[in-house]
Design a protein around this motif. Structure first.
Motif, PDB file in Angstrom:
ATOM      1  N   LEU A  17     -10.761   8.428 -17.126  1.00 28.46           N
ATOM      2  CA  LEU A  17     -11.241   8.076 -15.862  1.00 28.46           C
ATOM      3  C   LEU A  17     -10.918   7.997 -14.899  1.00 28.46           C
ATOM      4  N   PRO A  34      -7.633   8.079 -13.823  1.00 26.04           N
ATOM      5  CA  PRO A  34      -5.873   9.396 -13.276  1.00 26.04           C
ATOM      6  C   PRO A  34      -7.373   9.474 -12.192  1.00 26.04           C
ATOM      7  N   GLN A  35      -8.726  10.722 -12.743  1.00 26.10           N
ATOM      8  CA  GLN A  35      -9.460  11.758 -11.847  1.00 26.10           C
ATOM      9  C   GLN A  35     -10.525  11.024 -10.998  1.00 26.10           C
ATOM     10  N   ILE A  87      -2.493  15.586 -15.693  1.00 32.25           N
ATOM     11  CA  ILE A  87      -1.975  14.897 -14.111  1.00 32.25           C
ATOM     12  C   ILE A  87      -0.333  14.998 -13.110  1.00 32.25           C
TER      13      ILE A  87
END
Length: 156
Positions: free
Chosen positions: A63, A65-66, A140
């Protein structure tokens, strides 16, 4: 022969678990709760803590990195630390119960601090490793060049 020493198991207080989780990250949270359940002989508690803790840590790693860049970074550690404190106070022993117990003693604060710092390093290593892996897969972009390139392409 008259000196019989009875070793009393040591427990973390709910406050130690809350602060240790805040300082040491989610791996410290899981470890401290798991250790108390183990000391108390609660097999179900140890199993649920490990299973839930692994899922929570993996989910959090995926979660993070989002999250948007302006998301306040203090919110997540604050919430899971309060949750850990609540779990310890509800399903384990409170400070006053440990203090009045003839069976248990407190874990020393220095142990909580050293464990927290050590487990924070482990958490950061896992987060860094996942970031490198997600960057290698193209999920990413750690250097940010794709993000800025995307902004330049959208400008009119």
């Amino acid at each position: 022969m008259d000196n019989i020493v009875i070793k009393q198991p040591r427990l973390y207080t709910p406050l130690q678990i809350g602060l240790g989780s805040f300082v040491g990250g989610p791996i410290a949270m899981v470890y401290l709760l798991w250790q108390n359940f183990k000391t108390l002989g609660n097999q179900n508690g140890t199993q649920y803590t490990l299973a839930g803790g692994i899922l929570f840590n993996v989910g959090l790693l995926l979660l993070l990195p989002q999250l948007p860049s302006n998301f306040p970074s203090i919110v997540i550690p604050f919430v899971y630390s309060l949750t850990a404190l609540s779990i310890a106070a509800t399903w384990q022993m409170r400070r006053d119960a440990i203090q009045h117990s003839v069976h248990y003693r407190f874990q020393p604060n220095w142990r909580v601090l050293l464990l927290s710092i050590s487990l924070l390093i482990v958490w950061l290593g896992c987060a860094y490793g996942l970031g490198i892996w997600l960057d290698a897969l193209g999920i990413i972009d750690l250097d940010g060049s794709a993000i800025t390139a995307g902004k330049d392409e959208l400008s009119f």
